[in-house]
Scaffold this active site. Structure first.
Site, mmCIF file in Angstrom:
data_model
loop_
_atom_site.group_PDB
_atom_site.id
_atom_site.type_symbol
_atom_site.label_atom_id
_atom_site.label_comp_id
_atom_site.label_asym_id
_atom_site.label_seq_id
_atom_site.Cartn_x
_atom_site.Cartn_y
_atom_site.Cartn_z
ATOM 1 N N CYS A 42 3.082 6.629 24.671
ATOM 2 C CA CYS A 42 3.671 7.081 25.927
ATOM 3 C C CYS A 42 5.105 7.539 25.682
ATOM 4 O O CYS A 42 5.911 6.783 25.149
ATOM 5 C CB CYS A 42 3.664 5.956 26.960
ATOM 6 N N ASN A 48 -7.848 3.752 9.226
ATOM 7 C CA ASN A 48 -7.275 2.543 9.807
ATOM 8 C C ASN A 48 -7.451 2.457 11.318
ATOM 9 O O ASN A 48 -7.491 1.370 11.877
ATOM 10 C CB ASN A 48 -5.786 2.442 9.452
ATOM 11 N N GLY A 56 0.796 -1.217 0.000
ATOM 12 C CA GLY A 56 0.000 0.000 0.000
ATOM 13 C C GLY A 56 0.828 1.265 0.000
ATOM 14 O O GLY A 56 0.477 2.251 -0.654
ATOM 15 N N HIS A 91 -1.592 -7.400 2.647
ATOM 16 C CA HIS A 91 -1.588 -8.008 3.980
ATOM 17 C C HIS A 91 -2.748 -7.535 4.849
ATOM 18 O O HIS A 91 -2.864 -7.951 6.011
ATOM 19 C CB HIS A 91 -0.249 -7.761 4.693
ATOM 20 N N GLN A 147 -7.516 -0.344 3.905
ATOM 21 C CA GLN A 147 -8.270 -0.979 4.988
ATOM 22 C C GLN A 147 -9.634 -1.478 4.544
ATOM 23 O O GLN A 147 -10.253 -2.286 5.241
ATOM 24 C CB GLN A 147 -8.453 0.003 6.151
ATOM 25 N N THR A 156 11.424 -7.120 -12.433
ATOM 26 C CA THR A 156 10.753 -8.387 -12.710
ATOM 27 C C THR A 156 9.644 -8.628 -11.688
ATOM 28 O O THR A 156 9.857 -8.528 -10.482
ATOM 29 C CB THR A 156 11.762 -9.547 -12.670
#
Length: 371
Positions: A322, A151, A71, A201, A179, A237
Site C-alpha cells: 500500500c 518464495n 542466501g 534461516h 526456499q 575466519t
C-alpha cells in the site's frame, strides 16, 4: 489470544536440536579453525562435520560447500563471481522475471558494468517455459540462473530440464534453492546444476549463515578477498558457531524431507478456505507443482493487508503493498498476469514444522468473522 506464526517462508525459528548443537561453541571451541594447535584443531573438525552434514542433504562433496553469510551472499557470489571470472567467454546471463531481489539486484548491477541480461517470462502459474529459455541462449551466454521455487507462490520450476538445456549448450547453471532445501528433495546431481544457493534461516538454522554449492570445475572470482578461507572463495575466519547450526538443521531435514505432514496440513487449510469462501478465494501459483507448505491465496476484491491487520495475532505475508492509498501488486503476481482485483487480496500462508491443525481452525474462524 495465542500468537500464530504462518510465515515460515520469511524465516523459521531455530530448531531445539540446532540450539543444543551450537551451545558448546558459546563457551568452548574458541580457537581459529585455521590454527594448527590444540585450540584450532577441534574447531576445524566441527567445521568439517558441518560441511559434511550440508553436503549429505543435497548429495555433493563437502569440498563443494562454500559457507556464506546467507542466501543473498551466496547468490551474489554465484552471479558476480562467475561473471567476473568468466566474462572473457561472454557477457550474457539468463534469469526470470520473478526472481528474488537477491538475484534481480545483482543482475541489475552487472548490467551497469557491461553484462547483458535476459529476463524470461512466466506463465499464469508462475512457471518459466523451456522454449523461451533455450531461445534466449546466444553465443555470448555464460550463465543461466532460475530459482528452484518461488518464495511467494511456492511454484516449483523445471530445474532438471533447464539443466539439460544448459549442458547441451555448454552454459553454466545456477539455482536459488533458498526456499526449497529442507522442504522438498533437492539433489544436485538430479537437478543438473553447477551452483545452488542455501539459506540457513529458511530451514530452522540461524540467520546469518548460508552456503553456495559449487560443483567441481566451476571457477569463481571471490567477492571478499583476503586469506584463503573457504577454499580460497570467501576470505574471513569461518563462523563455526553458525555453520554448526546449519549442519544440524540439514541433518534433521534429511530425515524429514519428503514426509507428508506439512503437505497434508496445507491441503487441509486450502480445502477449508474453499469450503468457506468458494470462488471468492483463488489460489496463486501452480495447483500441484509447488512447495508443500506454501499457500498463496487471494480473497477477491479484498485487500490482503487489511485482512491481516484485522487478525493481529497472526503472522503471515501479503502479496501487495500500500502506497499513499493505492495498491501495488507484488512483482511476482504482476508478472503472472494476476488481475488487480484478485492480486490485491493476496496473502501468503506458509506453514512449518510447528504448525498445528488447531491453529488453522483458529485462523479460519477469524477469517470467517471478518469476511
Amino acid at each position: 489470544m495465542e500468537k500464530i506464526y504462518l510465515d515460515y517462508n520469511a524465516s523459521t525459528p531455530m530448531a531445539p536440536e540446532v540450539v543444543e548443537a551450537m551451545k558448546p561453541l558459546l563457551d568452548n571451541f574458541y580457537g581459529n579453525p585455521s590454527a594448527l594447535h590444540w585450540a584450532g584443531r577441534p574447531v576445524k573438525e566441527l567445521l568439517h562435520n558441518a560441511r559434511k552434514q550440508v553436503a549429505e542433504l543435497i548429495g555433493c562433496s563437502p569440498r563443494e560447500i562454500i559457507f556464506t553469510s546467507g542466501g543473498s551472499e551466496a547468490n551474489n557470489l554465484a552471479l558476480k563471481g562467475f561473471y567476473f571470472k568468466n566474462r572473457h567467454k561472454g557477457n550474457h546471463i539468463i534469469t526470470s522475471k520473478i526472481e528474488h531481489p537477491a538475484i534481480m539486484n545483482p543482475c541489475k548491477f552487472l548490467e551497469q558494468i557491461g553484462a547483458k541480461i535476459t529476463y524470461v517470462d512466466v506463465d499464469r502459474t508462475g512457471k518459466v517455459t523451456l522454449e523461451e529459455i533455450e531461445k534466449a541462449i546466444t553465443k555470448e551466454t555464460i550463465l543461466i540462473s532460475i530459482m528452484h521455487s518461488n518464495n511467494e507462490t511456492g511454484t516449483l520450476q523445471p530445474i532438471q530440464a533447464i539443466g539439460d538445456i544448459a549442458k547441451k549448450h555448454g552454459v553454466a547453471f545456477h539455482t536459488d534453492a533458498s526456499q526449497s532445501v529442507g522442504k522438498v528433495p533437492v539433489h544436485v546431481d538430479d537437478l543438473k546444476v553447477d551452483m545452488l544457493t542455501i539459506a540457513g534461516h529458511k530451514l530452522y538454522a540461524p540467520k546469518g549463515i548460508g552456503a553456495l554449492v559449487l560443483r567441481e570445475g566451476i571457477q569463481l572470482e571471490p567477492l571478499i578477498h583476503g586469506a584463503g578461507h573457504e577454499f580460497g572463495l570467501r576470505a574471513g575466519t569461518e563462523n563455526t558457531l553458525l555453520a554448526v547450526g546449519l549442519g544440524m538443521a540439514c541433518q534433521i531435514a534429511k530425515q524429514e524431507v519428503g514426509t507428508r505432514g506439512i503437505k497434508d496440513l496445507t491441503d487441509y487449510f486450502w480445502q477449508q478456505l474453499q469450503d468457506a469462501f468458494g470462488d471468492q478465494v483463488v489460489l496463486n501459483g501452480h495447483p500441484e507443482e509447488r512447495l508443500p507448505n506454501t499457500l498463496n491465496v487471494s480473497f477477491v476484491r479484498k485487500i490482503g493487508q487489511d485482512l491481516l491487520s484485522a487478525i493481529p495475532y497472526l503472522a503471515a505475508s501479503t502479496g501487495s503493498a500500500c502506497h499513499a492509498g493505492s495498491i501495488e501488486l507484488s512483482p511476482v503476481l504482476k508478472e503472472m498476469d494476476v488481475p488487480k482485483e484478485v492480486g490485491m487480496g493476496a496473502i501468503r500462508f506458509s506453514l512449518g514444522r510447528y504448525t498445528t491443525k488447531d491453529e488453522i481452525a483458529q485462523v479460519m474462524e477469524s477469517l470467517k468473522g471478518i469476511l
